[in-house]
Scaffold this active site. Structure first.
Site, PDB file in Angstrom:
ATOM      1  CB  CYS A 161     -26.290  14.428  80.228  1.00 27.61           C
ATOM      2  SG  CYS A 161     -25.726  15.142  81.788  1.00 27.61           S
ATOM      3  CG  HIS A 169     -27.300   8.326  86.158  1.00 25.44           C
ATOM      4  ND1 HIS A 169     -26.820   9.324  85.361  1.00 25.44           N
ATOM      5  CD2 HIS A 169     -26.237   7.524  86.438  1.00 25.44           C
ATOM      6  CE1 HIS A 169     -25.514   9.156  85.179  1.00 25.44           C
ATOM      7  NE2 HIS A 169     -25.143   8.070  85.824  1.00 25.44           N
TER       8      HIS A 169
HETATM    9  N1  DGL Z   1     -27.226  11.535  83.909  1.00 25.04           N
HETATM   10  C1  DGL Z   1     -26.923  12.910  84.032  1.00 25.04           C
HETATM   11  C2  DGL Z   1     -28.145  13.740  84.128  1.00 25.04           C
HETATM   12  O1  DGL Z   1     -29.080  13.382  83.441  1.00 25.04           O
HETATM   13  C3  DGL Z   1     -25.786  13.297  84.906  1.00 25.04           C
HETATM   14  C4  DGL Z   1     -25.822  12.879  86.315  1.00 25.04           C
HETATM   15  C5  DGL Z   1     -24.564  13.240  87.006  1.00 25.04           C
HETATM   16  O2  DGL Z   1     -23.486  12.955  86.453  1.00 25.04           O
HETATM   17  O3  DGL Z   1     -24.619  13.828  88.092  1.00 25.04           O
HETATM   18  O4  DGL Z   1     -28.246  14.727  84.806  1.00 25.04           O
END
Ligand code: DGL
Length: 272
Positions: A73, A189
């Site tokens: 993340c 994401h």
């Molecule tokens: N996938 C996450 C990132 O890399 C979190 C995205 C989110 O929940 O806003 O920042």
């Protein structure tokens, strides 16, 4: 050799981009993934709330006594990594910023580098700082793209998703103008949108997949520590979500390209 599990977490589906890479790079390892689907998105939250969520995510995964925890993340990696490391000295905690930044610094030819991520990530300037340490002359075009995470969580990642394409066009227009040759997809994401982003930016721009870079870094670390599994069998995969297991399974199966129904458990993250 070490047969303990590798644990990975993200706010939702994004970290599956890292699971996909780990499955390819380390097929015999046991992987456990937690997607905090009940509290996604993380990217618009304050630093205090993010730390609270991240501590709970780590506490849950530590119940499996893993040999490593991967923060798949960008938001948690850019805001909480140092604290999480300090609080969990017994287990290596890997974040995405270092590996992705090293790669960007290495591959960019013209030193013009784009960074996209959540609001929380872009606010920290963490990728830019890490890249600048390696390429002091680098010039950045940074942009937070708050609508991309909800679109990915809704499965809108294909050619026919015109709203997603429109948002990518808007968010990436400054990158085009700045003539970047490399873009760090600073939120895990975003690699699920690689094809649409590539179509917008053209084939000459290198897209850095943060999930892949941290997976490569983990492989290297386990090799150095002689901590790879000695199992010759395909590793088990376990998935946990803080909202509906059925919803997680159906979307995750699409992203992973295999059916994971039956291996997802819903957990109460508030207990940790
Ligand atoms: N996938 C996450 C990132 O890399 C979190 C995205 C989110 O929940 O806003 O920042």
């Amino acid at each position: 050799m070490d047969r303990r599990d590798i644990c990975v977490f993200d706010s939702g589906m994004g970290g599956l981009t890292c699971i996909r890479q780990l499955t390819e790079l380390l097929p015999n390892e046991t992987l456990r993934y937690f997607g905090d689907t009940g509290r996604v998105p993380y990217g618009n939250r304050s630093a205090e709330i993010l730390l609270q969520y991240a501590r709970q995510d780590v506490a849950f995964l530590k119940t499996f006594s893993p040999k490593a925890i991967v923060i798949a993340c960008g938001t948690v990696s850019t805001t909480c990594l140092d604290l999480l490391r300090a609080e969990n000295k017994g287990v290596p905690v890997l974040g995405v910023v270092g590996p992705a930044s090293e790669k960007a610094a290495k591959v960019s030819k013209n030193g013009r580098i784009g960074v996209v991520g959540t609001r929380a990530t872009i606010r920290t300037g963490a990728y830019e700082k890490a890249i600048r340490r390696l390429r002091p002359e680098a010039v950045f075009e940074s942009k937070h793209c708050p609508l991309l995470v909800p679109l990915v969580e809704d499965g809108r990642v294909t050619e026919k998703d015109t709203v997603t394409k429109l948002m990518i066009r808007e968010y990436f227009a400054p990158m085009k103008r700045a003539e970047v040759d490399t873009i760090v997809l600073g939120c895990t994401h975003y690699p699920l949108l690689t094809e649409l982003i590539r179509e917008e930016m053209g084939p000459d721009v290198t897209l850095i997949d943060t999930g892949r870079e941290v997976a490569l870094a983990l492989k290297q670390l386990l090799e150095q520590k002689d901590a790879l599994t000695d199992s010759a069998e395909e590793g088990n995969r376990y998935y946990y979500a803080s909202d509906s297991a059925t919803d997680f399974a159906s979307l995750a199966s699409v992203f992973l390209g295999c059916n994971i129904e039956g291996s997802v458990e819903r957990i109460d993250i508030g207990k940790y």
